[in-house]
Write an enzyme that holds these catalytic residues in place. Structure first.
Site, PDB file in Angstrom:
ATOM      1  CG  HIS A 129      -1.950   0.973   1.335  1.00 38.63           C
ATOM      2  ND1 HIS A 129      -1.706   2.291   1.673  1.00 38.63           N
ATOM      3  CD2 HIS A 129      -3.292   0.872   1.148  1.00 38.63           C
ATOM      4  CE1 HIS A 129      -2.852   2.953   1.684  1.00 38.63           C
ATOM      5  NE2 HIS A 129      -3.833   2.122   1.364  1.00 38.63           N
ATOM      6  CG  ASP A 206       0.414  -2.442   6.332  1.00 39.08           C
ATOM      7  OD1 ASP A 206      -0.546  -2.658   7.092  1.00 39.08           O
ATOM      8  OD2 ASP A 206       0.313  -1.764   5.292  1.00 39.08           O
ATOM      9  CD  GLN A 209      -6.536  -4.573   3.613  1.00 43.40           C
ATOM     10  OE1 GLN A 209      -7.466  -5.369   3.513  1.00 43.40           O
ATOM     11  NE2 GLN A 209      -6.726  -3.267   3.695  1.00 43.40           N
ATOM     12  CE  LYS A 232      -7.408  -0.943   6.309  1.00 39.43           C
ATOM     13  NZ  LYS A 232      -8.254  -0.555   5.180  1.00 39.43           N
ATOM     14  CB  CYS A 370      -3.687   3.172  -1.700  1.00 42.86           C
ATOM     15  SG  CYS A 370      -4.792   4.572  -1.491  1.00 42.86           S
TER      16      CYS A 370
END
Length: 412
Positions: A129, A206, A209, A232, A370
């Site tokens: 991202h 990261d 997700q 999320k 993104c």
């Protein structure tokens, strides 16, 4: 096997009743929400926690001697403990509340500006991202460090052999996502963390997700930094978490200056507070932090094993049904992925498909998500992305398939 399957079954009707927004209509049709990779929906339990905070104990936290402040402080710090337990951090002060994943990445990248020198190297993956690319590019511009990229293949997987070739004693930081937001690919972070540590490099993952689908154990992973966002994970927007190993958080300088992050202040010198307050300048999103803890409790009550099993069903069902549409191509075909289907139909712009299916009450995301380098790799302007969560159903997927067919017939 039958018993195991029954144990993993979810009561989808009961779960859907927890989410008020799923009862609304869009353009006269029942809402089908397939934009979960951008933001998940919020259950009534979390909404109630937000209302309760502002209705009953809204006050600033820490240092206040009055009852409301003490109640708010206790709830906020209890939420930190909930996050610690969820990610299995060794210590609660290794949990830093942030405004979200992007904030956490910027905090770490900014801190490394004092640790890197010209000629040092940092490694990113091709599946990132923008928020896990741009802060590190800015860091390299400041320090003279060199940015290197782990390449991807046509299936949307990282070429791990190439990563090992990029590693050297000059490598200081490796940063990549646990799961690709654009493709759903689950990256082999265990191997990458192990190999990076062999050359003494720190690793930031990261987890934005991954966190809604995979319960990361930061101690088992031996990861140095892990970041995620509440919005999320059935929580509110504007709050997230940075996990960092205590030794690394102590090495990094404060990211922002202000109240809360200080021990003493004079015009001659300021000394900084201990962890976690060193990185939490100013009044935080108190309500958001508390609600984040409630959201984690909600998801853990359902069970991440059950969530993963059901979402895998949705992924396979949706993939099979969509591939029956002539001219439809799915991007990201790794055997290890979360419930994300990113696709295009030959000769049709993804934006046009997204616009038409929205008229039928179906929310999908269109564009480069993104993650423009991924789109450049495939030489496409973007994709239609349908991302599922545990409150979605196969019947909703059927509606998506019919809507995409209708869009195709109108646009070709």
């Amino acid at each position: 096997m039958k018993v195991a399957a029954e144990n993993l079954a979810l009561n989808i009707e009961n779960i859907r009743n927890d989410f008020p927004i799923l009862k609304r209509k869009v353009n006269g049709y029942p809402l089908v929400y397939f934009d979960n990779a951008a933001t998940s929906q919020t259950p009534q339990q979390v909404i109630d926690a937000i209302v309760d905070y502002y209705s009953n104990y809204n006050a600033n936290i820490h240092r206040g001697v009055h009852t409301l402040s003490q109640e708010a402080t206790d709830k906020y710090e209890a939420a930190r403990k909930t996050v610690q337990t969820h990610f299995n951090a060794a210590k609660s002060h290794e949990i830093i509340f942030t405004s979200g994943t992007t904030h956490g990445i910027n905090l770490v990248a900014s801190g490394f500006a004092s640790l890197l020198e010209e000629g040092d190297e940092v490694i990113v993956s091709a599946l990132e991202h923008h928020s896990n690319i741009v802060p590190w590019q800015m860091l390299c511009e400041k320090t003279g460090a060199l940015l290197k990229v782990i390449p991807m293949n046509n299936e949307g997987e990282l070429v791990v052999d190439k990563f090992q070739q990029l590693l050297s004693n000059k490598t200081k930081v490796v940063f990549l996502n646990h799961v690709s937001n654009a493709l759903g690919t689950i990256n082999p972070i265990e191997k990458i963390i192990t190999e990076a540590h062999k050359v003494g490099a720190a690793v930031l993952i990261d987890g934005a997700q991954a966190a809604p689908h995979i319960k990361a154990d930061v101690q088992a992973l031996d990861v140095d930094f892990y970041v995620a966002s509440a919005h999320k994970m059935c929580g509110p927007t504007g709050v997230g978490v940075l996990y960092g190993k205590e030794e690394w958080l102590n090495k990094l300088p404060p990211y922002q200056g202000g109240g809360e992050m200080i021990a003493t202040v004079s015009f001659e010198k300021t000394t900084y507070a201990d962890l976690p307050h060193k990185f939490e300048a100013g009044t935080p999103n108190i309500c958001g932090g508390i609600a984040f803890g409630v959201a984690l409790d909600y998801m853990n009550a359902i069970g991440f094993d059950k969530i993963a099993s059901y979402e895998e069903e949705l992924l396979h069902y949706g993939t099979e049904k969509l591939l029956k549409i002539e001219g439809l191509k799915i991007y990201g075909t790794s055997t290890k992925k979360t419930a994300v289907i990113s696709f295009n139909i030959e000769g049709i712009h993804p934006y046009d498909i997204g616009t038409i299916v929205d008229k039928l009450g179906i929310a999908v995301r269109t564009g480069h998500h993104c993650a423009q380098p991924i789109m450049d790799f495939y030489k496409i302007p973007g994709t239609v992305r349908a991302s599922f969560l545990f409150y979605n159903t196969k019947e909703e997927i059927d509606l998506l398939v019919e809507a995409v067919k209708r869009a195709k017939s109108m646009l070709q």
